[in-house]
Design a protein around this motif. Sequence first.
Motif, PDB file in Angstrom:
ATOM      1  N   ALA A 175     -46.268  19.451   0.765  1.00 35.10           N
ATOM      2  CA  ALA A 175     -44.982  20.144   0.846  1.00 35.10           C
ATOM      3  C   ALA A 175     -45.086  21.432   0.041  1.00 35.10           C
ATOM      4  O   ALA A 175     -45.974  21.582  -0.815  1.00 35.10           O
ATOM      5  CB  ALA A 175     -43.851  19.259   0.311  1.00 35.10           C
ATOM      6  N   ARG A 176     -44.178  22.353   0.291  1.00 37.88           N
ATOM      7  CA  ARG A 176     -44.182  23.636  -0.415  1.00 37.88           C
ATOM      8  C   ARG A 176     -44.050  23.399  -1.917  1.00 37.88           C
ATOM      9  O   ARG A 176     -43.200  22.645  -2.366  1.00 37.88           O
ATOM     10  CB  ARG A 176     -43.032  24.505   0.073  1.00 37.88           C
ATOM     11  CG  ARG A 176     -43.064  25.912  -0.486  1.00 37.88           C
ATOM     12  CD  ARG A 176     -41.930  26.746   0.059  1.00 37.88           C
ATOM     13  NE  ARG A 176     -40.622  26.270  -0.396  1.00 37.88           N
ATOM     14  CZ  ARG A 176     -39.466  26.835  -0.088  1.00 37.88           C
ATOM     15  NH1 ARG A 176     -39.453  27.887   0.718  1.00 37.88           N
ATOM     16  NH2 ARG A 176     -38.330  26.349  -0.538  1.00 37.88           N
ATOM     17  N   ALA A 226     -40.988  17.539  -1.346  1.00 39.70           N
ATOM     18  CA  ALA A 226     -40.024  18.594  -1.002  1.00 39.70           C
ATOM     19  C   ALA A 226     -38.770  18.468  -1.853  1.00 39.70           C
ATOM     20  O   ALA A 226     -38.224  19.467  -2.356  1.00 39.70           O
ATOM     21  CB  ALA A 226     -39.679  18.517   0.481  1.00 39.70           C
ATOM     22  N   ARG A 240     -44.374  13.319   1.426  1.00 37.53           N
ATOM     23  CA  ARG A 240     -43.975  14.681   1.801  1.00 37.53           C
ATOM     24  C   ARG A 240     -42.490  14.907   1.528  1.00 37.53           C
ATOM     25  O   ARG A 240     -42.093  15.943   0.976  1.00 37.53           O
ATOM     26  CB  ARG A 240     -44.271  14.918   3.284  1.00 37.53           C
ATOM     27  CG  ARG A 240     -43.892  16.331   3.758  1.00 37.53           C
ATOM     28  CD  ARG A 240     -44.118  16.508   5.241  1.00 37.53           C
ATOM     29  NE  ARG A 240     -45.536  16.448   5.589  1.00 37.53           N
ATOM     30  CZ  ARG A 240     -46.117  15.448   6.243  1.00 37.53           C
ATOM     31  NH1 ARG A 240     -45.379  14.401   6.623  1.00 37.53           N
ATOM     32  NH2 ARG A 240     -47.388  15.473   6.517  1.00 37.53           N
ATOM     33  N   LYS A 241     -41.664  13.944   1.904  1.00 38.91           N
ATOM     34  CA  LYS A 241     -40.223  14.057   1.671  1.00 38.91           C
ATOM     35  C   LYS A 241     -39.916  14.135   0.175  1.00 38.91           C
ATOM     36  O   LYS A 241     -39.100  14.955  -0.262  1.00 38.91           O
ATOM     37  CB  LYS A 241     -39.511  12.865   2.306  1.00 38.91           C
ATOM     38  CG  LYS A 241     -38.012  12.848   2.151  1.00 38.91           C
ATOM     39  CD  LYS A 241     -37.364  11.847   3.101  1.00 38.91           C
ATOM     40  CE  LYS A 241     -37.967  10.463   3.037  1.00 38.91           C
ATOM     41  NZ  LYS A 241     -37.321   9.516   3.972  1.00 38.91           N
ATOM     42  N   GLU A 285     -38.934  19.814  -5.563  1.00 35.39           N
ATOM     43  CA  GLU A 285     -38.648  21.239  -5.748  1.00 35.39           C
ATOM     44  C   GLU A 285     -37.145  21.517  -5.702  1.00 35.39           C
ATOM     45  O   GLU A 285     -36.616  22.301  -6.503  1.00 35.39           O
ATOM     46  CB  GLU A 285     -39.367  22.050  -4.671  1.00 35.39           C
ATOM     47  CG  GLU A 285     -40.868  22.010  -4.746  1.00 35.39           C
ATOM     48  CD  GLU A 285     -41.441  23.029  -5.719  1.00 35.39           C
ATOM     49  OE1 GLU A 285     -40.967  24.172  -5.729  1.00 35.39           O
ATOM     50  OE2 GLU A 285     -42.360  22.667  -6.475  1.00 35.39           O
TER      51      GLU A 285
END
Length: 515
Positions: free
Chosen positions: A117-118, A75, A71-72, A78
């Motif tokens: 994540a986005r 993110a 997840r980190k 991006e």
Amino acid sequence: MTAARQDVDCDVLVVGGGINGAGIARDVAGRGLCVALCERDDLAAHTSSASTKLIHGGLRYLEHYEFGLVRKALAEREVLLRAAPHIMRPLRFVMPQTGQRPALLIRAGLFLYDRLARRELLPASESIVLSGHPAGRALKPALEQAFVYSDGWVDDARLVVLNAVDAAQKGACILTRTACTQVRREDGVWRVTLRKPDGTHKQISARCIVNAAGPWAASFLDGALHRPASAHLRLVKGSHIVVRRLFEHDDAYLFQHDDGRIVFAIPYEGEFTLIGTTDVEYTGDPGAVAIDEDEIGYLCGVASHYFSAPVQPADVVWSYAGVRPLLDDASAKASAVTRDYRLQLDEAPAQRLAPLLTVFGGKLTTYRKLAEEGADLVCKALGHRAGAWTAGTCLPGGDLFGAEPQGRSVLEFDGWRSRLQVHYDWLDCALIARYARAYGTRIHSLLQGRAALPDMGEQVLPGLYEAELAYLRRHEWAVTAEDILWRRTKLGLHLPADAAAVLDAWLRAHPLAPK
């Protein structure tokens, strides 16, 4: 100088010029502290220029339940694509279905990968039939189905250099070819001995030291504090080979080999394919790491297992290896060792001990977050109030459409480059394309005052003009042919075998004039 004491040369001395050291130097300098960075070799001379050159979440880490790390990293993917659209680009990965992992498991993993994540810049994953897709033409006919997902590519060595450039622009002193040979705590500060490029020594003092020595972090810590580190590093060698281009499209491949390893085949420098990596336990000198024949044979064998055209060791035009300093989590296989990081702050304010921050582990994609967390710890230890700032700022040259990072920059890079070619129509289009990728908007600094080809000076090697050499030496700490041909650029792949000798001779004959 923001330090409370005026008898020190800098607030923070960063030891190590890889991605973590350069990232921390940039972040801390941007918060207003006086920073120096020393690197005994060139910037990115070791691990940080020997990566697979990916900005990625780490799809395979999901198998080891490292959801937080993935997840980190996703993110950060991006954030980085926005901050440095010139040295990064989106990349689609084709993963043939081989039966090594069930299709349902892969679908679930990719579903999670798309959503942890986005994701605004990259398209979602999909399944394809290889017979109807360009990626299928280079593969063996027995491979029928594949999954496709998105990640990013990065010029790893230039990422390090641009962090150092930004640090210097914010006041940091970057000292390459400068070794930290001795440190001791004295009167609440660090007394440090540096060996300069000419072999002489210099004494400096610092309020805080950041140990970002990568594979040498534990040994540096032992030398500084005379006690073992609380975290243990596991050195893992990753090797890569480069061959002539194996396919015509611009996607990469991820092969799930039957031994459980993952091997990538990535379009590289237009004319080549990069294949890697291996994961091999390493116990030797990190500075002497090199690919061996078994690794070359293994990577050729994996590539030949999937591609229609066999890949032989004789096809290898270049290879490289690096040592990854990974946190030892007791994994049985080197490929399963965590790519997460740990920051260890050693301080005792009551005893007036100067703080020492040590970086353990990490991966290229999460370097900015690591640097941000490290800078938070340094600022707190020094009583300096300044907040995080790098998430909303472009790296040098990345401001294609303005100072703030924008998603359109990486998506509209080709259009921006085309306008450059019109603006500098007196230069060859291939040269402008290379300059655009390497320097971004800093191309205008490189070409300042030049309006015709003769203004570029001598063409020392094909495509390498005196103007670019002057820029790299003056603004990017390039000293040798290796610095220039293999780290600042990748021209070494495209030039004759004697190119390095020719360039080194030219550099010796043309010493850099003082500013």
